[in-house]
Design an enzyme around this catalytic site. Sequence first.
Site, PDB file in Angstrom:
ATOM      1  N   ASN A 185      11.793  16.218  58.463  1.00  0.00           N
ATOM      2  CA  ASN A 185      13.095  16.946  58.782  1.00  0.00           C
ATOM      3  C   ASN A 185      13.123  16.016  60.384  1.00  0.00           C
ATOM      4  OD1 ASN A 185      14.294  18.731  60.717  1.00  0.00           O
ATOM      5  ND2 ASN A 185      13.085  20.078  60.352  1.00  0.00           N
ATOM      6  N   TRP A 186      14.668  15.869  60.463  1.00  0.00           N
ATOM      7  CA  TRP A 186      14.337  14.952  61.358  1.00  0.00           C
ATOM      8  C   TRP A 186      14.794  15.717  62.875  1.00  0.00           C
ATOM      9  CZ3 TRP A 186      17.639   9.530  59.242  1.00  0.00           C
ATOM     10  CH2 TRP A 186      16.904   8.766  59.498  1.00  0.00           C
ATOM     11  N   LYS A 187      15.110  17.052  62.200  1.00  0.00           N
ATOM     12  CA  LYS A 187      15.436  18.142  63.355  1.00  0.00           C
ATOM     13  C   LYS A 187      17.074  17.508  64.283  1.00  0.00           C
ATOM     14  CE  LYS A 187      11.156  19.344  63.472  1.00  0.00           C
ATOM     15  NZ  LYS A 187       9.713  20.566  64.406  1.00  0.00           N
ATOM     16  N   HIS A 217      14.563  27.294  58.894  1.00  0.00           N
ATOM     17  CA  HIS A 217      13.219  27.140  59.863  1.00  0.00           C
ATOM     18  C   HIS A 217      12.859  27.324  61.098  1.00  0.00           C
ATOM     19  CE1 HIS A 217      10.595  23.629  62.080  1.00  0.00           C
ATOM     20  NE2 HIS A 217      10.932  23.396  61.423  1.00  0.00           N
ATOM     21  N   GLU A 273      12.717  27.416  63.594  1.00  0.00           N
ATOM     22  CA  GLU A 273      12.705  26.337  65.199  1.00  0.00           C
ATOM     23  C   GLU A 273      14.246  27.590  65.525  1.00  0.00           C
ATOM     24  OE1 GLU A 273      12.143  22.242  65.172  1.00  0.00           O
ATOM     25  OE2 GLU A 273      10.692  22.889  65.247  1.00  0.00           O
ATOM     26  N   GLU A 280       5.305  27.134  56.807  1.00  0.00           N
ATOM     27  CA  GLU A 280       5.167  25.671  57.822  1.00  0.00           C
ATOM     28  C   GLU A 280       4.654  26.970  58.917  1.00  0.00           C
ATOM     29  OE1 GLU A 280       7.711  22.857  58.015  1.00  0.00           O
ATOM     30  OE2 GLU A 280       8.850  24.013  59.115  1.00  0.00           O
ATOM     31  N   GLY A 331       4.339  20.114  65.154  1.00  0.00           N
ATOM     32  CA  GLY A 331       4.543  19.498  66.470  1.00  0.00           C
ATOM     33  C   GLY A 331       3.040  19.541  67.317  1.00  0.00           C
ATOM     34  N   SER A 334       2.215  19.312  61.400  1.00  0.00           N
ATOM     35  CA  SER A 334       1.207  17.981  62.091  1.00  0.00           C
ATOM     36  C   SER A 334       1.114  17.832  60.758  1.00  0.00           C
ATOM     37  CB  SER A 334       0.470  18.494  62.650  1.00  0.00           C
ATOM     38  OG  SER A 334       1.427  19.204  63.780  1.00  0.00           O
ATOM     39  N   GLY A 366       8.040  16.461  60.155  1.00  0.00           N
ATOM     40  CA  GLY A 366       8.434  16.482  60.785  1.00  0.00           C
ATOM     41  C   GLY A 366       8.231  15.497  61.768  1.00  0.00           C
ATOM     42  N   GLY A 367       7.646  15.080  63.112  1.00  0.00           N
ATOM     43  CA  GLY A 367       7.593  14.097  63.990  1.00  0.00           C
ATOM     44  C   GLY A 367       7.459  12.289  63.150  1.00  0.00           C
TER      45      GLY A 367
END
Length: 252
Positions: free
Chosen positions: A10-12, A96, A98, A168, A174, A214, A235-236
């Site tokens: 997920n590149w956000k 999500h 966020e 999640e 993150g 993470s 994510g990251g």
Amino acid sequence: MSRKPFLAGNWKMFKTGEEAVSFIGQFKSVTSSLTDRDVALAVPATALEAAAKAASGSPLIIGAQNLHWEKEGAYTGEISAQMIKATGATMVIIGHSERRQYFGDTDDKVAKKLGAALWTGLVPVVCVGENLSDRESGRTMDVLSSQVKGSLAGVNPAEAHKVVLAYEPVWAIGTGKSATEGMAQEVHVFLRRQLKEILGPQVADQIRIIYGGSVKPENAANILAQSEIDGLLVGGASLLVEPFTKIVSSPC
Ligand code: 13P
């Protein structure tokens, strides 16, 4: 029941179309040799079309990160399932944390978005997860139960097996603080039980439940080794080719 692992990035709000094309150019050959699993990338809306084109001819799945439930209308700034599909993308992340935290996505909205995604033929990745205060006050399972029931309310039973459910924990996103494999497994077992109650055992057994929060090359294999963990949402560590390649190539 053996379920095909589902490993997604997920590149956000990262990467332009050009950056997406460059990443996919380097990454897509990796997916050709990983036929025992689904590998996907959820990219920003502005990069969808370029990413789908760059991935074509490979098994890499391209998806969006959100959608509106209506087909079209006066909804400034929104995009519909049909618009996502027209870019060549075939997946969408829904609910999500966020989106739930900053943009008012409630379980009701998630349920409507899920209906639109399924109706249009997009693979929906529905996210649930408790926050830190839920966990610390012992309310994790109650919160998850209500999110799952609310988010899947009204799902067409004939199509429900296509849903991918992502667990999640918000406190693990993150933060570098992943849930332990044992913690994640415990929740996944609970989520499968919830799915059985809502959809019956046959459908519930087909739904892939994936973990996010993470995930790194160093912990991916241990998390995937858990029997109820059918994949990852990253994510990251999905923003660079090398760590993401390591993660999606983990034994599963
Ligand atoms: P991180 O892997 O950066 O913790 O993000 C997880 C996530 O939110 C994926 O959807």
